[in-house]
Scaffold this motif. Structure first.
Motif, short mmCIF file in Angstrom:
data_model
loop_
_atom_site.label_atom_id
_atom_site.label_comp_id
_atom_site.label_asym_id
_atom_site.label_seq_id
_atom_site.Cartn_x
_atom_site.Cartn_y
_atom_site.Cartn_z
N GLN A 183 0.82 -1.21 0.00
CA GLN A 183 0.00 0.00 0.00
C GLN A 183 0.85 1.26 0.00
OE1 GLN A 183 -2.18 -1.15 3.51
NE2 GLN A 183 -4.02 -1.72 2.33
N LYS A 184 1.99 1.20 0.67
CA LYS A 184 2.91 2.35 0.65
C LYS A 184 3.45 2.58 -0.77
CE LYS A 184 4.39 1.80 5.47
NZ LYS A 184 5.51 1.40 6.36
N GLN A 185 3.79 1.49 -1.44
CA GLN A 185 4.26 1.63 -2.82
C GLN A 185 3.17 2.20 -3.72
OE1 GLN A 185 7.03 -1.38 -4.59
NE2 GLN A 185 6.27 -2.65 -2.92
N GLU A 186 1.95 1.72 -3.53
CA GLU A 186 0.84 2.21 -4.34
C GLU A 186 0.62 3.71 -4.11
OE1 GLU A 186 -1.68 -1.99 -4.48
OE2 GLU A 186 -2.19 -0.43 -3.01
N LEU A 187 0.74 4.12 -2.87
CA LEU A 187 0.59 5.54 -2.54
C LEU A 187 1.69 6.36 -3.21
CD1 LEU A 187 -0.83 7.78 -0.93
CD2 LEU A 187 0.67 7.20 1.01
N ARG A 188 2.92 5.86 -3.16
CA ARG A 188 4.04 6.58 -3.76
C ARG A 188 3.93 6.67 -5.27
NH1 ARG A 188 8.23 3.36 0.15
NH2 ARG A 188 7.71 4.49 2.07
N GLU A 189 3.30 5.67 -5.88
CA GLU A 189 3.08 5.75 -7.33
C GLU A 189 2.25 6.99 -7.66
OE1 GLU A 189 3.09 1.01 -8.69
OE2 GLU A 189 1.26 2.21 -8.86
N HIS A 190 1.20 7.24 -6.89
CA HIS A 190 0.36 8.41 -7.14
C HIS A 190 1.12 9.72 -6.89
CE1 HIS A 190 -3.55 6.55 -8.00
NE2 HIS A 190 -3.19 5.60 -7.14
N GLN A 191 2.10 9.65 -5.99
CA GLN A 191 2.88 10.85 -5.68
C GLN A 191 3.97 11.12 -6.71
OE1 GLN A 191 4.25 9.64 -1.82
NE2 GLN A 191 2.47 10.46 -0.73
N ASN A 192 4.53 10.05 -7.30
CA ASN A 192 5.73 10.19 -8.11
C ASN A 192 5.55 9.95 -9.60
OD1 ASN A 192 7.25 10.63 -5.73
ND2 ASN A 192 7.48 8.42 -5.41
N LEU A 193 4.58 9.17 -9.99
CA LEU A 193 4.43 8.84 -11.41
C LEU A 193 3.62 9.89 -12.15
CD1 LEU A 193 3.81 4.97 -11.41
CD2 LEU A 193 5.97 6.23 -11.57
N SER A 194 3.73 9.85 -13.46
CA SER A 194 2.98 10.74 -14.34
C SER A 194 1.48 10.48 -14.18
CB SER A 194 3.39 10.49 -15.79
OG SER A 194 2.44 11.00 -16.69
N PRO A 195 0.64 11.49 -14.37
CA PRO A 195 -0.81 11.25 -14.33
C PRO A 195 -1.27 10.31 -15.43
CG PRO A 195 -0.32 13.49 -15.08
CD PRO A 195 0.96 12.93 -14.55
N PHE A 196 -0.41 10.08 -16.44
CA PHE A 196 -0.77 9.18 -17.54
C PHE A 196 -0.35 7.73 -17.27
CE2 PHE A 196 0.23 13.33 -19.68
CZ PHE A 196 -1.09 13.72 -19.86
N ALA A 197 0.29 7.48 -16.14
CA ALA A 197 0.76 6.14 -15.81
C ALA A 197 -0.40 5.21 -15.45
CB ALA A 197 1.76 6.20 -14.65
N SER A 198 -0.14 3.91 -15.54
CA SER A 198 -1.10 2.91 -15.07
C SER A 198 -0.78 2.62 -13.60
CB SER A 198 -0.96 1.62 -15.90
OG SER A 198 -1.23 1.86 -17.25
N PHE A 199 -1.65 3.05 -12.70
CA PHE A 199 -1.40 2.89 -11.28
C PHE A 199 -1.81 1.49 -10.83
CE2 PHE A 199 -2.02 7.46 -11.93
CZ PHE A 199 -0.81 7.92 -11.42
N ARG A 218 8.26 8.58 -16.33
CA ARG A 218 7.57 8.42 -15.04
C ARG A 218 6.29 7.59 -15.20
NH1 ARG A 218 5.58 12.60 -12.31
NH2 ARG A 218 5.40 13.96 -14.11
N LEU A 219 6.39 6.53 -16.02
CA LEU A 219 5.30 5.58 -16.16
C LEU A 219 5.58 4.36 -15.29
CD1 LEU A 219 4.72 5.95 -20.00
CD2 LEU A 219 3.45 7.02 -18.14
N ASN A 220 4.67 3.39 -15.30
CA ASN A 220 4.79 2.27 -14.38
C ASN A 220 5.82 1.26 -14.90
OD1 ASN A 220 4.32 -0.14 -12.78
ND2 ASN A 220 2.43 0.83 -12.10
N GLU A 221 6.99 1.29 -14.31
CA GLU A 221 8.09 0.45 -14.75
C GLU A 221 7.81 -1.03 -14.53
OE1 GLU A 221 12.93 0.28 -14.07
OE2 GLU A 221 11.79 2.02 -13.35
N ASP A 222 7.09 -1.37 -13.46
CA ASP A 222 6.79 -2.77 -13.17
C ASP A 222 5.85 -3.36 -14.21
OD1 ASP A 222 8.33 -2.81 -10.78
OD2 ASP A 222 6.68 -1.82 -9.71
N LEU A 223 4.83 -2.61 -14.58
CA LEU A 223 3.91 -3.08 -15.62
C LEU A 223 4.66 -3.22 -16.94
CD1 LEU A 223 1.20 -3.74 -16.93
CD2 LEU A 223 0.72 -1.28 -17.02
#
Length: 343
Positions: free
Chosen positions: A12-28, A101-106
């Motif tokens: 959940q912490k990682q998911e939160l940080r994705e919203h803080q750090n990734l582009s708004p166009f990323a797949s969260f 700043r997109l989702n590197e894991d995906l």
């Protein structure tokens, strides 16, 4: 620990940080469309990290190390295989995803899974099965069968919909629904064009100076320069956009270089001298198993009974999953007379 992370597990912490750090166009990760079969979320890994790990640990991924990329059974340790191609695609794609700043894991999960359904002997094998099977054969569709059905003795890997969408649509005509999938679609081309040139030069099929300067003056005069140009061009032209695009000049040069590779390498009589033999080998294996269906491994017979798949489809699944050397070994076992031993 940040105030808003109190009480959250590591995922959940990682998911939160994705919203803080990734582009708004990323797949969260926490907005994934999920899996076909519900599973309790992992407390450490996001959904896409979990998908990546499942692909990395599956048997189909390990078999890629003995599947042809371009050159069949090359003599030399430095020619690419389907596995090293996959790793190069993943690295190119991760570089682009991170820069945007997109989702590197995906991105990585899609890249690692995109060729799981490829046949032995590269595209020669794909042509053979496409002709042998009434329903045809396409490796990107077979990759989906691998992750949805064939792995884990018919259970599949139960991957997220975003990863499966990216795998299904990685080919030239595909239309991935995520930017991460679009990155992999381009990274696949970037990887194989560049490393196939490198392998063709190593195999003395072409020389660097023979590549038309109309392409190399734009893209670069070595694999390193061309990779640098192509990756930079995608990042520069896609930054801040809800799309993954290239500049018209660089894209046209890349596609033209791809056409050059088809003329000079992919259909080269010297480089492809063994392909017809490989196609005939797989077609004969296909015909053999169609008429001796009970000689398939038990897991394929059980799957046929469980899923009611046609005999043709199950034979196709079995042969597509073979490595080059396993296909040759089975052909020798089934088609070549053994010496008579007297003891």
């Amino acid at each position: 620990m940040l105030e808003n992370e109190k009480g959250l597990n590591l995922r959940q912490k990682q998911e939160l940080r994705e919203h803080q750090n990734l582009s708004p166009f990323a797949s969260f990760s926490d907005e994934s469309l999920g899996r076909d079969i519900y599973e309790e979320p992992c407390d450490l890994r996001t959904v896409y990290q979990r998908d990546r790990d499942r692909i990395l640990h599956c048997k189909a991924f390990r078999r890629l190390k003995h599947k042809t990329q371009v050159f069949l059974e090359p003599e030399g340790d430095h020619y690419r295989t389907r596995l090293t191609h996959t790793l190069e695609v993943a690295q190119n794609a991760r570089t682009i995803a991170r820069a945007l700043r997109l989702n590197e894991d995906l991105t990585e999960a899609i890249a690692l899974g995109h060729d799981l359904g490829h046949t032995p002997f590269g595209h020669a094998g794909e042509r053979a099965l496409n002709e042998a099977c009434k329903g045809g054969f396409e490796h990107h569709i077979q990759s989906i069968r691998v992750v949805e059905l064939l792995e884990k003795h018919g259970e599949g890997l139960n991957l997220s919909r975003e990863v499966r969408d990216g795998i299904r649509n990685h080919q030239t005509s595909g239309k991935p629904s995520t930017l991460e999938g679009k990155i992999v679609r381009l990274s696949d081309k970037i990887a194989y064009i560049n490393h196939d040139i490198d392998d063709a030069i190593r195999g003395m099929i072409i020389k660097e100076e023979e590549i038309p300067s109309i392409y190399t003056d734009i893209l670069g005069h070595s694999p390193r320069e061309r990779l640098n140009t192509l990756i930079h061009d995608i990042v520069i032209n896609s930054e801040g956009k809800n799309d993954i695009v290239m500049s018209p000049e660089v894209e046209e040069a890349m596609l033209s270089l791809r056409k050059y590779m088809f003329r000079s390498v992919y259909t080269n009589k010297v480089a492809k001298s063994q392909e017809k033999k490989a196609e005939n080998l797989l077609k004969q294996l296909f015909e053999y198993y169609i008429t001796h269906i009970n000689e398939l491994p038990d897991e394929y017979l059980e799957m046929m009974e469980k899923t009611h798949e046609s005999e043709e489809q199950v034979v196709c699944d079995y042969i597509a999953g073979m490595t080059d050397r396993y296909a040759i070994s089975k052909f020798k076992e089934l088609m070549i007379p053994h010496s008579w031993g007297i003891y």
